[in-house]
Motif scaffolding. Structure first.
Motif, short mmCIF file in Angstrom:
data_model
loop_
_atom_site.label_atom_id
_atom_site.label_comp_id
_atom_site.label_asym_id
_atom_site.label_seq_id
_atom_site.Cartn_x
_atom_site.Cartn_y
_atom_site.Cartn_z
N UNK A 148 37.35 8.55 41.10
CA UNK A 148 38.21 9.78 40.17
C UNK A 148 38.82 8.88 39.07
N UNK A 149 38.40 9.41 37.72
CA UNK A 149 38.89 8.65 36.60
C UNK A 149 39.99 9.37 36.09
N UNK A 150 40.86 9.71 36.57
CA UNK A 150 41.92 10.38 35.91
C UNK A 150 43.34 9.69 36.11
N UNK A 151 43.28 8.44 36.77
CA UNK A 151 44.47 7.49 36.60
C UNK A 151 44.94 7.11 35.36
N UNK A 152 46.22 7.10 35.44
CA UNK A 152 46.82 6.72 34.00
C UNK A 152 47.60 5.51 34.36
#
Ligand code: ADP
Ligand code: MG
Length: 286
Positions: A265-269
């Motif tokens: 999931x590449x929505x981590x900030x």
């Protein structure tokens, strides 16, 4: 309760061959209690924008209202409105000048004409913000401190004025990683404990991502994005690239991992989110 900018344009050296439109037709409302991150490439107008918020720069056209008061005026109400804004310039430690840390932090409160007991209360609060022990440091020279400590003492002088809005222009610039982390930790705690409104200009995307609840992206004197940090960092990467700003390192890393075929999931900030995401993806593979 808010700061409102209405169609604000600022032109430096107008009417000369060096004329430069630094910001143009900016419309913006910053509400009390927000933590606003401002990012953008060098020269995009960030410093010019924030110096309008306390009336230090006057708009070439347009208006700035602090809690309804137009800063273009000259009355007592304008003075009072400006006092609600605490401005921390870049390299604020260059403005330290008193012989003791106590006197430096007390400078602003004394100018407000506060009673000595109240001045002392403010100084104690400021020294606590700086993460220093009052008895050890109050009578020391600020020039004996480390770079990070000096900067925090300089910021403490602004906080001792008890502003309702705290504006910081690249407060971690030039500090080593430890000094950087400490500055952000102290700002984070101040926000959590007092609910002060924070407007933070920084290139440290990771810190911005973990602290700000609103993100403004500047590009060529305009606001090109204004919204939730996660949305902007994960959905508007192309626009950010155009504006010459990075996403947080962990967000960039996740995008790379995903491009290599691991279904993350590449929505981590933030770093914590990133670690959790990668751990989950790796577990899923076994
Ligand atoms: P940022 O803080 O995002 O780096 P600035 O607000 O400092 O951007 O600068 C915006 C634009 O205004 C840049 O083109 C810069 O060169 C110009 N500028 C900034 N300060 C001055 C000044 N005092 N005189 C003339 N031009 C300036
Ligand atoms: Mg700047």
């Amino acid at each position: 309760m808010s700061i409102v900018l209405h169609e604000v344009t600022h032109v430096y050296m107008q009417g000369t061959p060096y004329q430069r439109v630094a910001i143009e037709n900016i419309n913006l409302e910053i509400k009390q209690g927000e933590f606003v991150g401002i990012i953008g490439h060098t020269g995009s107008g960030k410093s010019t924008l924030i110096q309008h918020l306390n009336g230090l720069l006057k708009p070439t056209s347009g208006e700035v209202l602090v809690e309804g008061v137009n800063l273009a005026g000259k009355g007592l109400d304008v003075k009072q409105a400006r006092q609600k804004i605490g401005m921390v310039f870049q390299y604020p430690e260059h403005q330290l000048f008193e012989e003791t840390i106590y006197d430096d932090i007390a400078f602003g409160p004394r100018n407000l004409g506060l009673l000595p007991e109240e001045v002392e209360r403010r100084v104690r609060m400021g020294i606590a913000f700086a993460g220093l022990d009052f008895d050890t440091f109050a009578k020391r020279s600020p020039f004996q401190l480390s770079g990070g400590q000096m900067r925090r003492v300089a910021i403490a002088g602004v906080i001792a004025m008890q502003p309702e809005y705290l504006i910081l222009d690249e407060p971690s610039a030039g500090l080593d990683p430890r000094g950087r982390n400490e500055i952000f930790e102290h700002i984070r705690r101040l926000y959590q404990e007092t609910g002060i409104t924070v407007i933070l200009v920084s290139h440290q995307m990771e810190e911005i991502a973990s602290m700000a609840n609103r993100l403004i992206v500047m590009h060529h004197g305009h606001i090109c994005q204004d919204g939730e940090p996660r949305t902007i960092f994960t959905r508007y990467r192309e626009n950010l690239k155009e504006a010459g700003v990075d996403v947080p390192p962990v967000t960039a890393l996740l995008a790379t991992i995903k491009a290599k075929g691991l279904a993350v999931d590449d929505t981590a900030i933030t770093l914590e989110e990133g670690v959790a995401t990668i751990a989950e993806a790796v577990r899923g593979r076994k």
